[in-house]
Design a protein around this motif. Sequence first.
Motif, PDB file in Angstrom:
ATOM      1  N   ALA A 180       0.903  -0.928  -0.163  1.00 28.10           N
ATOM      2  CA  ALA A 180       0.204   0.013  -0.006  1.00 28.10           C
ATOM      3  C   ALA A 180       0.913   1.205  -0.007  1.00 28.10           C
ATOM      4  O   ALA A 180       2.001   1.340   0.621  1.00 28.10           O
ATOM      5  N   CYS A 181       0.439   2.396  -0.575  1.00 31.95           N
ATOM      6  CA  CYS A 181       1.131   3.413  -0.887  1.00 31.95           C
ATOM      7  C   CYS A 181       0.247   4.836  -1.455  1.00 31.95           C
ATOM      8  O   CYS A 181      -0.863   4.412  -1.567  1.00 31.95           O
ATOM      9  N   ALA A 182       0.595   5.879  -1.228  1.00 30.80           N
ATOM     10  CA  ALA A 182      -0.103   7.073  -1.707  1.00 30.80           C
ATOM     11  C   ALA A 182       0.106   6.914  -3.215  1.00 30.80           C
ATOM     12  O   ALA A 182       1.084   6.532  -3.858  1.00 30.80           O
ATOM     13  N   SER A 183      -0.758   7.675  -3.962  1.00 30.97           N
ATOM     14  CA  SER A 183      -0.444   7.964  -5.312  1.00 30.97           C
ATOM     15  C   SER A 183       0.435   8.688  -5.538  1.00 30.97           C
ATOM     16  O   SER A 183       1.225   8.777  -6.848  1.00 30.97           O
ATOM     17  N   THR A 184       1.245   9.579  -4.701  1.00 31.99           N
ATOM     18  CA  THR A 184       2.341  10.311  -4.817  1.00 31.99           C
ATOM     19  C   THR A 184       3.802   9.676  -4.592  1.00 31.99           C
ATOM     20  O   THR A 184       4.744  10.250  -4.642  1.00 31.99           O
ATOM     21  N   ALA A 185       3.653   8.421  -4.191  1.00 36.79           N
ATOM     22  CA  ALA A 185       4.607   7.366  -4.173  1.00 36.79           C
ATOM     23  C   ALA A 185       5.552   7.663  -5.357  1.00 36.79           C
ATOM     24  O   ALA A 185       5.068   7.425  -6.527  1.00 36.79           O
ATOM     25  N   HIS A 186       6.927   7.454  -4.999  1.00 37.98           N
ATOM     26  CA  HIS A 186       7.925   7.275  -6.194  1.00 37.98           C
ATOM     27  C   HIS A 186       7.542   6.340  -7.271  1.00 37.98           C
ATOM     28  O   HIS A 186       6.966   5.261  -6.783  1.00 37.98           O
ATOM     29  N   SER A 187       7.744   6.667  -8.687  1.00 36.27           N
ATOM     30  CA  SER A 187       7.480   5.557  -9.610  1.00 36.27           C
ATOM     31  C   SER A 187       8.264   4.288  -9.409  1.00 36.27           C
ATOM     32  O   SER A 187       7.725   3.126  -9.962  1.00 36.27           O
ATOM     33  N   SER A 188       9.381   4.308  -8.434  1.00 35.89           N
ATOM     34  CA  SER A 188      10.235   3.124  -8.185  1.00 35.89           C
ATOM     35  C   SER A 188       9.235   2.063  -7.617  1.00 35.89           C
ATOM     36  O   SER A 188       9.850   0.902  -7.286  1.00 35.89           O
ATOM     37  N   VAL A 189       8.450   2.651  -6.705  1.00 38.01           N
ATOM     38  CA  VAL A 189       7.831   2.073  -5.725  1.00 38.01           C
ATOM     39  C   VAL A 189       6.728   0.658  -6.464  1.00 38.01           C
ATOM     40  O   VAL A 189       6.850  -0.482  -6.394  1.00 38.01           O
ATOM     41  N   SER A 190       6.153   1.504  -7.377  1.00 42.41           N
ATOM     42  CA  SER A 190       5.260   0.243  -8.413  1.00 42.41           C
ATOM     43  C   SER A 190       6.139  -0.386  -9.399  1.00 42.41           C
ATOM     44  O   SER A 190       5.876  -1.441  -9.641  1.00 42.41           O
ATOM     45  N   SER A 191       7.317   0.139  -9.678  1.00 35.80           N
ATOM     46  CA  SER A 191       8.493  -0.861 -10.462  1.00 35.80           C
ATOM     47  C   SER A 191       8.776  -1.949  -9.634  1.00 35.80           C
ATOM     48  O   SER A 191       8.735  -3.020 -10.049  1.00 35.80           O
ATOM     49  N   ALA A 192       9.074  -1.704  -8.340  1.00 34.55           N
ATOM     50  CA  ALA A 192       9.670  -2.737  -7.520  1.00 34.55           C
ATOM     51  C   ALA A 192       8.341  -3.817  -7.182  1.00 34.55           C
ATOM     52  O   ALA A 192       8.538  -4.832  -7.301  1.00 34.55           O
ATOM     53  N   ALA A 193       7.210  -3.281  -7.287  1.00 32.74           N
ATOM     54  CA  ALA A 193       6.084  -4.352  -7.006  1.00 32.74           C
ATOM     55  C   ALA A 193       5.833  -4.970  -8.169  1.00 32.74           C
ATOM     56  O   ALA A 193       5.483  -6.121  -7.922  1.00 32.74           O
ATOM     57  N   ARG A 194       6.016  -4.586  -9.315  1.00 27.99           N
ATOM     58  CA  ARG A 194       5.894  -5.511 -10.571  1.00 27.99           C
ATOM     59  C   ARG A 194       7.183  -6.694 -10.627  1.00 27.99           C
ATOM     60  O   ARG A 194       6.792  -7.788 -10.808  1.00 27.99           O
ATOM     61  N   LEU A 195       8.216  -6.052 -10.207  1.00 31.51           N
ATOM     62  CA  LEU A 195       9.291  -7.096 -10.212  1.00 31.51           C
ATOM     63  C   LEU A 195       9.065  -8.018  -9.197  1.00 31.51           C
ATOM     64  O   LEU A 195       9.492  -9.390  -9.289  1.00 31.51           O
ATOM     65  N   LEU A 196       8.528  -7.818  -8.061  1.00 31.31           N
ATOM     66  CA  LEU A 196       8.254  -8.727  -6.844  1.00 31.31           C
ATOM     67  C   LEU A 196       6.626  -9.452  -7.069  1.00 31.31           C
ATOM     68  O   LEU A 196       6.393 -10.095  -6.193  1.00 31.31           O
ATOM     69  N   ASP A 197       5.920  -9.225  -8.166  1.00 30.70           N
ATOM     70  CA  ASP A 197       4.747  -9.923  -8.326  1.00 30.70           C
ATOM     71  C   ASP A 197       3.728  -9.389  -7.264  1.00 30.70           C
ATOM     72  O   ASP A 197       3.311 -10.410  -6.618  1.00 30.70           O
ATOM     73  N   MET A 198       3.744  -7.910  -6.844  1.00 27.71           N
ATOM     74  CA  MET A 198       3.047  -7.435  -5.674  1.00 27.71           C
ATOM     75  C   MET A 198       2.046  -6.477  -6.382  1.00 27.71           C
ATOM     76  O   MET A 198       2.479  -5.920  -7.212  1.00 27.71           O
ATOM     77  N   ASP A 199       0.655  -6.620  -6.000  1.00 34.11           N
ATOM     78  CA  ASP A 199      -0.163  -5.767  -6.322  1.00 34.11           C
ATOM     79  C   ASP A 199       0.070  -4.290  -5.638  1.00 34.11           C
ATOM     80  O   ASP A 199       0.613  -4.319  -4.451  1.00 34.11           O
ATOM     81  N   VAL A 200      -0.448  -3.249  -5.939  1.00 31.22           N
ATOM     82  CA  VAL A 200      -0.171  -2.037  -5.605  1.00 31.22           C
ATOM     83  C   VAL A 200      -1.579  -1.548  -5.111  1.00 31.22           C
ATOM     84  O   VAL A 200      -2.423  -1.139  -6.062  1.00 31.22           O
ATOM     85  N   VAL A 201      -1.938  -1.177  -4.083  1.00 28.34           N
ATOM     86  CA  VAL A 201      -3.074  -0.518  -3.543  1.00 28.34           C
ATOM     87  C   VAL A 201      -2.754   0.897  -3.144  1.00 28.34           C
ATOM     88  O   VAL A 201      -2.089   1.174  -2.333  1.00 28.34           O
ATOM     89  N   THR A 202      -3.545   1.743  -3.947  1.00 29.93           N
ATOM     90  CA  THR A 202      -3.251   3.068  -3.811  1.00 29.93           C
ATOM     91  C   THR A 202      -4.379   3.753  -2.845  1.00 29.93           C
ATOM     92  O   THR A 202      -5.351   3.359  -2.825  1.00 29.93           O
ATOM     93  N   VAL A 203      -3.631   4.444  -1.756  1.00 29.49           N
ATOM     94  CA  VAL A 203      -4.457   4.994  -0.480  1.00 29.49           C
ATOM     95  C   VAL A 203      -4.690   6.606  -0.920  1.00 29.49           C
ATOM     96  O   VAL A 203      -3.642   7.152  -1.170  1.00 29.49           O
ATOM     97  N   PRO A 204      -6.016   6.802  -0.771  1.00 29.44           N
ATOM     98  CA  PRO A 204      -6.310   8.299  -0.928  1.00 29.44           C
ATOM     99  C   PRO A 204      -5.309   9.257   0.000  1.00 29.44           C
ATOM    100  O   PRO A 204      -5.094   8.816   1.388  1.00 29.44           O
ATOM    101  N   VAL A 205      -4.746  10.355  -0.342  1.00 31.71           N
ATOM    102  CA  VAL A 205      -4.209  11.196   0.429  1.00 31.71           C
ATOM    103  C   VAL A 205      -5.083  12.488   1.076  1.00 31.71           C
ATOM    104  O   VAL A 205      -6.147  12.443   0.560  1.00 31.71           O
ATOM    105  N   ASP A 206      -4.746  12.966   2.039  1.00 32.57           N
ATOM    106  CA  ASP A 206      -5.254  14.076   2.658  1.00 32.57           C
ATOM    107  C   ASP A 206      -5.381  15.488   1.848  1.00 32.57           C
ATOM    108  O   ASP A 206      -4.711  15.411   0.861  1.00 32.57           O
ATOM    109  N   ASP A 207      -6.037  16.295   2.207  1.00 34.74           N
ATOM    110  CA  ASP A 207      -6.103  17.599   1.590  1.00 34.74           C
ATOM    111  C   ASP A 207      -4.802  18.251   1.146  1.00 34.74           C
ATOM    112  O   ASP A 207      -4.460  19.006   0.352  1.00 34.74           O
TER     113      ASP A 207
END
Length: 442
Positions: free
Chosen positions: A160-187
């Motif tokens: 799980a991470c925010a939509s503002t997380a660095h692109s390397s996080v989703s890249s790592a998730a793909r390599l690790l065969d993990m889904d990414v759950v995007t959590v909404p951020v506050d105002d």
Amino acid sequence: MSLALEWAASHTTVATDPKTTARSAADLQAEVGETITEGGIGAVRAMELFDEVLLPATRSSEDPMNLAYIPAAPTRAAVAFDTAVSAANVFGGIWENGAGAIFAENQVLRWLADLLGWPADSAGVFVAGGTSGNLSALATARDHALRTRGRRPDRGWALACASTAHSSVSSAARLLDMDVVTVPVDDQGHLTGGALEHELAADERICAVVVSGGTTNAGIVDDIASVVETAHRHGAWVHVDGAYGGAALAAPSVRERFAGIERADSFIVDPHKWLFAPYDCCALLYRDPRPAAAAHSQHAAYLDAIDRGESNPADLAAHLSRRTRGLPLWYSLATHGTAAYTAAIERCLSSCRTVARAIEEAEHLELLAAPELSVVVFRRPGWTPADYRRWSQRLAKDGTLLCVPTAFRGEVALRLAFVNPSTDPQAVIEVLRTTMLEADGS
């Protein structure tokens, strides 16, 4: 050999400029020609091509007026010592080969761990960059989840991470065969424990949460304390991506923004971003290194003799061979002292605040968010995306300022990243005043 060493010595203190000077491959091919030949072209010609053609076709990362992306501003001591590291040619994967160099690296890692408020038995390793650090930390988190939970969820693992997380996080998730759950951020753009609670309660696959210690785009620090509390209550690992902003842990004026980081499980910071080291260098730390060793230690017949009682960097990340890339930072810290680093980081923060105030007071500019660290995001009302690009490219080609358009809260904007203590905020303010008054970017 002497030509290369003389060039390195003379360029350790060379002045830089913020021009954008990239050239096409076809253009470079026409001027450089073939350099890899059966008989070689000789040291003099090779150095001539590098100095007069190849290097000028790159962009200076350390110029005080380079405020694009996250630039770099290594100390001259760190740059000079990087040559020594290359000449020493130390294998830094295991203690037996690189004991002295690893010992020095570990002193830097201890300084960072103390800034985090982590225990004496925490440990870490220097890897190539934030992408590598995030990948290794999340691989540790996934492996730890399997060991502690006893089984892989039917639909696999997720982070799980925010939509503002660095692109390397989703890249790592793909390599690790993990889904990414995007959590909404506050105002204000922060990931919080309250928003995370629902996702963790509803999805057993989430074994790791990535929290930002300073987003690359806007320098926003997530609500680390509430995220750690929520994640740990649900048995999830917390990794802090401080690739850019983690250096601010050394700055008393913003240290409170990182409250709760002392309870996180892993952390990265890129010294080549805001700790004044040359490329490439990422410090990856674990509050408890045992899960990392379980995930990453390599075993083979020829590795059986390794002393596992000492610090073996190969045990803590996805690598075996490595250069001791943390040594330039060690040499610079040992030379200048940590107080000088604190002062330099605070100077960057002060420059950022000064420019942000000037933008806020300017009638022709709009500050989009109060800076939390050293990134200013702003806009020129009335400009189109083409205007922003035209303005950015003109200043880059003139060697005036490097500042590129970005997207912020759904609109085109500009951002300035202050990580060089030599940047004069008044010079930046003057450029914005004299070049952005026009109705468009022409």
